[in-house]
Design a protein around this motif. Structure first.
Motif, short mmCIF file in Angstrom:
data_model
loop_
_atom_site.label_atom_id
_atom_site.label_comp_id
_atom_site.label_asym_id
_atom_site.label_seq_id
_atom_site.Cartn_x
_atom_site.Cartn_y
_atom_site.Cartn_z
N VAL A 134 0.95 -1.58 0.13
CA VAL A 134 0.04 -0.08 -0.76
C VAL A 134 1.49 0.81 -0.06
N ALA A 135 2.06 1.10 0.82
CA ALA A 135 3.63 2.16 0.85
C ALA A 135 3.80 3.13 -0.33
N LEU A 136 4.38 1.56 -1.34
CA LEU A 136 4.19 1.81 -3.06
C LEU A 136 3.27 1.89 -3.97
N HIS A 137 2.15 2.69 -3.49
CA HIS A 137 1.12 3.33 -3.97
C HIS A 137 -0.29 1.96 -4.87
N ILE A 138 0.19 0.44 -4.30
CA ILE A 138 -0.81 -0.41 -4.61
C ILE A 138 -2.03 -0.58 -3.78
N PRO A 139 -3.52 -1.03 -4.55
CA PRO A 139 -4.48 -0.54 -3.67
C PRO A 139 -4.50 -1.54 -2.84
N PHE A 140 -5.05 -1.56 -1.61
CA PHE A 140 -5.45 -2.51 -0.31
C PHE A 140 -5.92 -3.78 -0.70
N GLU A 141 -7.14 -3.78 -1.61
CA GLU A 141 -7.31 -5.22 -2.10
C GLU A 141 -6.54 -5.32 -2.66
N ALA A 142 -6.22 -4.83 -3.83
CA ALA A 142 -5.00 -5.57 -4.81
C ALA A 142 -3.34 -6.26 -3.66
N ALA A 143 -3.36 -5.55 -2.94
CA ALA A 143 -2.30 -5.79 -1.54
C ALA A 143 -2.54 -7.22 -0.85
N LEU A 144 -3.61 -6.90 -0.66
CA LEU A 144 -4.61 -8.17 0.17
C LEU A 144 -4.61 -8.92 -0.73
N THR A 145 -4.99 -9.33 -1.62
CA THR A 145 -5.47 -10.48 -1.81
C THR A 145 -4.05 -10.95 -2.88
N GLY A 146 -3.26 -10.49 -2.73
CA GLY A 146 -2.17 -10.58 -3.70
C GLY A 146 -0.85 -11.30 -2.17
N VAL A 147 -1.08 -10.57 -0.95
CA VAL A 147 -0.49 -10.62 0.11
C VAL A 147 -1.10 -13.09 0.09
N LEU A 148 -2.34 -12.60 0.71
CA LEU A 148 -3.34 -14.02 0.50
C LEU A 148 -3.07 -14.54 -0.08
N LEU A 149 -3.15 -14.85 -1.03
CA LEU A 149 -2.38 -15.78 -2.17
C LEU A 149 -0.85 -16.61 -2.89
N LEU A 150 -0.25 -15.52 -2.38
CA LEU A 150 0.81 -15.72 -1.77
C LEU A 150 1.31 -16.41 -0.59
N ARG A 151 1.53 -16.23 0.23
CA ARG A 151 0.67 -17.08 1.13
C ARG A 151 0.46 -18.57 1.51
N GLY A 152 -1.02 -18.62 1.08
CA GLY A 152 -1.63 -19.90 0.20
C GLY A 152 -0.91 -20.70 -0.40
N LEU A 153 -0.20 -20.15 -1.02
CA LEU A 153 0.38 -21.26 -2.39
C LEU A 153 1.29 -20.94 -1.56
N THR A 154 2.56 -20.66 -0.96
CA THR A 154 3.72 -20.77 -0.19
C THR A 154 3.83 -21.68 1.23
N LEU A 155 2.22 -21.63 1.48
CA LEU A 155 3.08 -21.97 3.64
C LEU A 155 1.73 -23.51 3.38
N TRP A 156 0.52 -22.88 3.12
CA TRP A 156 -0.45 -23.89 3.22
C TRP A 156 -0.53 -24.89 2.10
N LEU A 157 -0.81 -24.23 1.05
CA LEU A 157 -0.72 -25.29 0.24
C LEU A 157 0.50 -26.87 0.01
N PRO A 158 1.64 -26.82 0.48
CA PRO A 158 2.54 -27.51 0.51
C PRO A 158 2.55 -28.42 1.49
N LEU A 159 1.38 -27.97 2.95
CA LEU A 159 1.38 -28.99 3.70
C LEU A 159 0.34 -29.51 4.05
N ILE A 160 -0.15 -29.60 2.62
CA ILE A 160 -1.39 -30.97 2.23
C ILE A 160 -0.62 -32.59 1.72
N PRO A 161 0.42 -31.87 0.62
CA PRO A 161 0.92 -32.86 0.62
C PRO A 161 1.71 -33.91 2.20
#
Length: 71
Positions: free
Chosen positions: A28-55
């Motif tokens: 957000v400090a880098l002028h990215i809209p809040f909604e897009a920033a939050l969505t990107g961060v949650l997708l990153l966290r979900g795909l890199t941390l939580w998804l690999p835990l399933i296998p």
């Protein structure tokens, strides 16, 4: 990078919440809209941390309970 530093310094396991908050704030400090920033961060966290835990969970269960010994 700021999110990873905040997660490392925080006393919370895996930096849950601190990573998301600081990474979103940095975007957000880098002028990215809040909604897009939050969505990107949650997708990153979900795909890199939580998804690999399933296998890992499935492999752990298969190793703890060999076929035929499960109740």
């Amino acid at each position: 990078m700021a999110g990873s530093i905040a997660a490392t310094l925080a006393p919370i396991p895996l930096g849950l919440g601190t990573f998301e908050a600081s990474a979103t704030a940095m975007l957000v400090a880098l002028h990215i809209p809040f909604e897009a920033a939050l969505t990107g961060v949650l997708l990153l966290r979900g795909l890199t941390l939580w998804l690999p835990l399933i296998p890992g969970l499935l492999l752990l269960r298969a190793g703890l309970y060999p076929p035929g010994t499960r109740k």
